[in-house]
Design an enzyme around this catalytic site. Structure first.
Site, PDB file in Angstrom:
ATOM      1  N   THR A 173       0.766  -1.667  -0.257  1.00  9.82           N
ATOM      2  CA  THR A 173       0.000  -0.580  -0.051  1.00  9.82           C
ATOM      3  C   THR A 173       0.985   1.190   0.396  1.00  9.82           C
ATOM      4  O   THR A 173       1.761   1.079   0.973  1.00  9.82           O
ATOM      5  CB  THR A 173      -1.185  -0.059   1.062  1.00  9.82           C
ATOM      6  OG1 THR A 173      -1.786   1.381   1.487  1.00  9.82           O
ATOM      7  CG2 THR A 173      -0.045  -0.351   2.665  1.00  9.82           C
ATOM      8  N   ASP A 174       0.422   2.381  -0.464  1.00  7.14           N
ATOM      9  CA  ASP A 174       1.043   3.736   0.008  1.00  7.14           C
ATOM     10  C   ASP A 174       1.235   4.722   1.158  1.00  7.14           C
ATOM     11  O   ASP A 174       1.889   4.707   1.074  1.00  7.14           O
ATOM     12  CB  ASP A 174       0.391   4.684  -1.445  1.00  7.14           C
ATOM     13  CG  ASP A 174      -1.035   4.996  -0.509  1.00  7.14           C
ATOM     14  OD1 ASP A 174      -1.163   4.340   0.455  1.00  7.14           O
ATOM     15  OD2 ASP A 174      -1.742   6.053  -1.689  1.00  7.14           O
ATOM     16  N   GLU A 175       0.414   3.293   1.729  1.00 13.06           N
ATOM     17  CA  GLU A 175       0.381   3.850   3.415  1.00 13.06           C
ATOM     18  C   GLU A 175       1.593   3.475   4.124  1.00 13.06           C
ATOM     19  O   GLU A 175       2.898   4.371   4.808  1.00 13.06           O
ATOM     20  CB  GLU A 175      -0.715   3.756   4.024  1.00 13.06           C
ATOM     21  CG  GLU A 175      -1.843   4.150   3.263  1.00 13.06           C
ATOM     22  CD  GLU A 175      -3.152   3.650   4.317  1.00 13.06           C
ATOM     23  OE1 GLU A 175      -3.366   3.513   5.946  1.00 13.06           O
ATOM     24  OE2 GLU A 175      -4.611   3.206   3.303  1.00 13.06           O
ATOM     25  N   TYR A 193      -1.215  -0.400  10.828  1.00  8.37           N
ATOM     26  CA  TYR A 193      -1.707  -1.281   9.835  1.00  8.37           C
ATOM     27  C   TYR A 193      -0.923  -0.164   8.825  1.00  8.37           C
ATOM     28  O   TYR A 193       0.019  -1.561   8.515  1.00  8.37           O
ATOM     29  CB  TYR A 193      -3.108  -0.599   9.523  1.00  8.37           C
ATOM     30  CG  TYR A 193      -2.926  -1.149   7.981  1.00  8.37           C
ATOM     31  CD1 TYR A 193      -3.244  -2.768   7.556  1.00  8.37           C
ATOM     32  CD2 TYR A 193      -3.146   0.296   6.749  1.00  8.37           C
ATOM     33  CE1 TYR A 193      -3.510  -3.138   5.870  1.00  8.37           C
ATOM     34  CE2 TYR A 193      -2.834  -0.408   5.195  1.00  8.37           C
ATOM     35  CZ  TYR A 193      -3.152  -1.932   4.897  1.00  8.37           C
ATOM     36  OH  TYR A 193      -3.560  -1.641   3.595  1.00  8.37           O
ATOM     37  N   LYS A 223       2.366  -3.805   6.909  1.00  8.03           N
ATOM     38  CA  LYS A 223       2.293  -3.596   6.006  1.00  8.03           C
ATOM     39  C   LYS A 223       4.007  -3.131   4.920  1.00  8.03           C
ATOM     40  O   LYS A 223       4.551  -3.880   4.910  1.00  8.03           O
ATOM     41  CB  LYS A 223       1.197  -2.336   5.183  1.00  8.03           C
ATOM     42  CG  LYS A 223       0.256  -3.224   5.091  1.00  8.03           C
ATOM     43  CD  LYS A 223      -0.074  -4.124   4.726  1.00  8.03           C
ATOM     44  CE  LYS A 223      -0.015  -4.627   3.003  1.00  8.03           C
ATOM     45  NZ  LYS A 223      -0.778  -6.288   2.505  1.00  8.03           N
TER      46      LYS A 223
HETATM   47  P1  NAD Z   1     -10.168  -6.958   3.150  1.00  7.40           P
HETATM   48  O1  NAD Z   1     -10.042  -7.404   3.820  1.00  7.40           O
HETATM   49  O2  NAD Z   1     -11.587  -6.716   1.585  1.00  7.40           O
HETATM   50  O3  NAD Z   1      -9.336  -8.113   2.783  1.00  7.40           O
HETATM   51  C1  NAD Z   1      -8.533  -8.883   3.446  1.00  7.40           C
HETATM   52  C2  NAD Z   1      -9.628 -10.840   2.430  1.00  7.40           C
HETATM   53  O4  NAD Z   1      -8.142 -11.270   3.614  1.00  7.40           O
HETATM   54  C3  NAD Z   1     -10.354 -10.761   3.894  1.00  7.40           C
HETATM   55  O5  NAD Z   1     -10.764 -11.810   2.635  1.00  7.40           O
HETATM   56  C4  NAD Z   1      -9.986 -11.888   4.748  1.00  7.40           C
HETATM   57  O6  NAD Z   1     -10.988 -13.001   5.268  1.00  7.40           O
HETATM   58  C5  NAD Z   1      -8.156 -12.746   4.684  1.00  7.40           C
HETATM   59  N1  NAD Z   1      -7.634 -12.639   5.110  1.00  7.40           N
HETATM   60  C6  NAD Z   1      -7.651 -12.221   7.061  1.00  7.40           C
HETATM   61  N2  NAD Z   1      -6.591 -12.692   7.526  1.00  7.40           N
HETATM   62  C7  NAD Z   1      -6.170 -13.540   7.017  1.00  7.40           C
HETATM   63  C8  NAD Z   1      -5.080 -14.893   7.172  1.00  7.40           C
HETATM   64  N3  NAD Z   1      -4.137 -14.392   8.560  1.00  7.40           N
HETATM   65  N4  NAD Z   1      -5.013 -15.455   6.683  1.00  7.40           N
HETATM   66  C9  NAD Z   1      -5.724 -15.795   5.292  1.00  7.40           C
HETATM   67  N5  NAD Z   1      -6.469 -15.302   4.561  1.00  7.40           N
HETATM   68  C10 NAD Z   1      -6.991 -13.851   5.714  1.00  7.40           C
HETATM   69  O7  NAD Z   1      -8.882  -6.297   2.263  1.00  7.40           O
HETATM   70  P2  NAD Z   1      -8.236  -5.721   1.264  1.00  7.40           P
HETATM   71  O8  NAD Z   1      -9.249  -4.350   0.829  1.00  7.40           O
HETATM   72  O9  NAD Z   1      -8.851  -6.460  -0.340  1.00  7.40           O
HETATM   73  O10 NAD Z   1      -6.861  -5.757   0.378  1.00  7.40           O
HETATM   74  C11 NAD Z   1      -6.546  -6.555  -0.081  1.00  7.40           C
HETATM   75  C12 NAD Z   1      -4.812  -6.546  -0.137  1.00  7.40           C
HETATM   76  O11 NAD Z   1      -4.523  -5.171  -0.545  1.00  7.40           O
HETATM   77  C13 NAD Z   1      -4.394  -6.166   1.455  1.00  7.40           C
HETATM   78  O12 NAD Z   1      -2.958  -6.767   1.643  1.00  7.40           O
HETATM   79  C14 NAD Z   1      -4.496  -4.592   1.367  1.00  7.40           C
HETATM   80  O13 NAD Z   1      -3.268  -4.044   2.440  1.00  7.40           O
HETATM   81  C15 NAD Z   1      -3.974  -4.051  -0.121  1.00  7.40           C
HETATM   82  N6  NAD Z   1      -4.282  -2.999  -0.398  1.00  7.40           N
HETATM   83  C16 NAD Z   1      -5.528  -2.137  -0.073  1.00  7.40           C
HETATM   84  C17 NAD Z   1      -5.987  -1.465  -0.385  1.00  7.40           C
HETATM   85  C18 NAD Z   1      -7.099  -0.629  -0.906  1.00  7.40           C
HETATM   86  O14 NAD Z   1      -7.867   0.213  -0.621  1.00  7.40           O
HETATM   87  N7  NAD Z   1      -8.597  -1.417   0.368  1.00  7.40           N
HETATM   88  C19 NAD Z   1      -5.473  -0.372  -1.228  1.00  7.40           C
HETATM   89  C20 NAD Z   1      -3.415  -0.473  -1.774  1.00  7.40           C
HETATM   90  C21 NAD Z   1      -3.338  -2.120  -1.217  1.00  7.40           C
HETATM   91  P1  TYD Z   2     -10.448   4.312   4.552  1.00  4.62           P
HETATM   92  O1  TYD Z   2     -11.284   4.031   3.640  1.00  4.62           O
HETATM   93  O2  TYD Z   2     -10.568   3.805   6.213  1.00  4.62           O
HETATM   94  O3  TYD Z   2      -9.100   4.561   4.049  1.00  4.62           O
HETATM   95  P2  TYD Z   2      -7.409   5.046   4.175  1.00  4.62           P
HETATM   96  O4  TYD Z   2      -7.864   5.113   5.656  1.00  4.62           O
HETATM   97  O5  TYD Z   2      -6.797   3.121   4.324  1.00  4.62           O
HETATM   98  O6  TYD Z   2      -7.316   5.620   3.688  1.00  4.62           O
HETATM   99  O7  TYD Z   2     -10.225   6.198   4.997  1.00  4.62           O
HETATM  100  C1  TYD Z   2     -10.157   6.688   3.628  1.00  4.62           C
HETATM  101  C2  TYD Z   2     -10.115   8.134   3.719  1.00  4.62           C
HETATM  102  O8  TYD Z   2     -11.406   8.652   4.637  1.00  4.62           O
HETATM  103  C3  TYD Z   2      -9.623   8.863   5.032  1.00  4.62           C
HETATM  104  O9  TYD Z   2      -8.927   9.892   4.859  1.00  4.62           O
HETATM  105  C4  TYD Z   2      -9.973   8.509   6.646  1.00  4.62           C
HETATM  106  C5  TYD Z   2     -11.741   9.546   5.976  1.00  4.62           C
HETATM  107  N1  TYD Z   2     -12.668   7.940   6.544  1.00  4.62           N
HETATM  108  C6  TYD Z   2     -13.995   9.134   7.351  1.00  4.62           C
HETATM  109  O10 TYD Z   2     -13.423  10.402   7.135  1.00  4.62           O
HETATM  110  N2  TYD Z   2     -14.856   8.572   8.272  1.00  4.62           N
HETATM  111  C7  TYD Z   2     -14.863   8.096   8.057  1.00  4.62           C
HETATM  112  O11 TYD Z   2     -16.210   7.086   8.579  1.00  4.62           O
HETATM  113  C8  TYD Z   2     -13.950   6.700   7.277  1.00  4.62           C
HETATM  114  C9  TYD Z   2     -13.643   5.261   7.805  1.00  4.62           C
HETATM  115  C10 TYD Z   2     -12.957   7.399   6.909  1.00  4.62           C
END
Ligand code: NAD
Ligand code: TYD
Length: 341
Positions: free
Chosen positions: A124-126, A151, A155
């Site tokens: 992630t960019d985070e 988090y 990562k």
């Molecule tokens: P999500 O929370 O929707 O899904 C995570 C999945 O991992 C779930 O299906 C969960 O059951 C599974 N999981 C959790 N713990 C586990 C374990 N110990 N063993 C096996 N499976 C397990 O997450 P997402 O939003 O789909 O993100 C997927 C990946 O992409 C993550 O690694 C996250 O860090 C990365 N990512 C997400 C975003 C975003 O915007 N959502 C952006 C950049 C990177």
């Molecule tokens: P989020 O979807 O939790 O992603 P991330 O924190 O990983 O970027 O949040 C996106 C943005 O929205 C972040 O700046 C936090 C803000 N946010 C709110 O303002 N209200 C909310 O209830 C949530 C969950 C997030």
């Protein structure tokens, strides 16, 4: 058949990746290994071709389970499995360390033991922290690590372990760092689906702080196509930033969402800010564009329209995810009931 071991494939991005792989070519056979935490949902996987997709419920932090599930002649492990929500990591980091850090190391060990050809770490960019509010600075692959939430720190730790496996043991690894995804099947703890769900039910939308934080938004399928490109053509040991050149302030995101849904801006509620809330993310995707010829297909308008349409058509999915333990989470996080107006 080309075997791919996908972890976390019942979650938001993982399930989109599994669908994309199955749609793109008949060559892939996917083992989908997922613990089915609160964020994993088998409903995300309905209708998949059972001859090319095999689901195993398992935990990446369980060494025996991983060893048993991972076959010998695998082309790649693509590691999506993670605890992924910043707010939950602020409440407790335990599960983040176990899954995101220990789990990643266990997968790396298994990849070496079983001769997996390539390890794809979905990061992630985070991990790069927060940018200044100048609209001119961007994350590049060379930006220093500066994770600010538990988090992001977990990562970042996982990325270090991937890098070490490449450097020390010569494992073929690639890392992707993407910004904020949006699209179908995103668990409604994240900002966009939470805002859509609340707005559709005429409930208020909680905006942290002054709402001026910037996130760089990308449609989930565009992210998945980028991961596929990196999996197939990325250079060993490389990191690739993924972004759609779409940074927006949270306030603007909610307003465009409310406009698209035909709901009043009065649904917006400013609430107490998140602890340590990163101010601005913005990604420079020049490397992946130039080297792998990847471009996003969706614009913000087209991606948002598709996303809203999906949530409108899948109200049952939304209501199922917003029941049970979600209600307790919502009460703790926001101090109100999930269905309060
Ligand atoms: P999500 O929370 O929707 O899904 C995570 C999945 O991992 C779930 O299906 C969960 O059951 C599974 N999981 C959790 N713990 C586990 C374990 N110990 N063993 C096996 N499976 C397990 O997450 P997402 O939003 O789909 O993100 C997927 C990946 O992409 C993550 O690694 C996250 O860090 C990365 N990512 C997400 C975003 C975003 O915007 N959502 C952006 C950049 C990177
Ligand atoms: P989020 O979807 O939790 O992603 P991330 O924190 O990983 O970027 O949040 C996106 C943005 O929205 C972040 O700046 C936090 C803000 N946010 C709110 O303002 N209200 C909310 O209830 C949530 C969950 C997030």
């Amino acid at each position: 058949m080309r075997k791919v071991f996908v972890t976390g494939g019942a979650g938001f991005i993982g399930s989109a990746f599994v669908k994309l792989l199955l749609d793109e070519s008949d060559d892939w056979f996917i083992t989908n290994f997922d613990a089915l935490t609160y964020a994993g949902n088998l409903e995300n996987l309905t209708g998949l071709d059972e001859n090319r997709h095999h689901f195993i419920r398992g935990d990446i932090a369980d060494r025996d389970a991983v060893t048993q599930a991972l076959e010998n002649d695998c082309e790649a492990i693509v590691n999506f499995a993670a605890e992924s929500h910043v707010d939950r990591s602020i409440t407790s980091a335990d599960d983040f360390l176990r899954t995101n850090v220990t789990g990643t190391q266990i997968l790396l060990d298994a990849a070496r033991a079983k001769g997996v050809k390539r390890f794809v770490q979905v990061s992630t960019d985070e991990v790069m922290g927060s940018l200044p509010e100048d609209d001119a600075s961007f994350f590049t692959e060379d930006s220093p690590f500066a994770p600010n939430s538990p988090y992001a720190a977990s990562k970042a730790a996982a990325e270090h372990l991937v890098r070490a496996a490449h450097h020390t043991f010569g494992l073929d690894t690639v890392v992707t760092r993407c910004g904020n995804n949006y699209g179908p099947r995103q668990f409604p703890e994240k900002f966009l689906p939470l805002a859509i769900a609340n707005a559709m039910n005429d409930q208020t939308i909680p905006v942290y702080g002054d709402g001026m934080n910037v996130r760089d938004w990308i449609y989930v399928e565009d992210h998945c196509r980028a991961i596929l490109a990196v999996m197939e053509k990325g250079k060993p040991g490389r990191v690739y930033n993924i972004g759609a050149r779409n940074p927006r302030r949270n306030l603007e995101v909610v307003q465009s969402l409310l406009d698209a849904l035909g709901k009043p801006h009065s649904l917006l509620r400013f609430v107490t800010d998140r602890l340590g809330h990163d101010r601005r993310y913005a990604i420079d995707p020049s490397l992946i564009e130039a080297e792998l010829d990847w471009r996003p297909r969706e614009t913000w308008a087209s991606g948002l329209a598709k996303t809203i349409a999906w949530y409108r058509e899948n109200n049952r999915w939304l209501e199922n995810t917003r029941s049970g333990a979600y209600r307790d989470y919502y009460r703790l996080q926001y101090g109100t009931e999930v269905n309060a107006s």
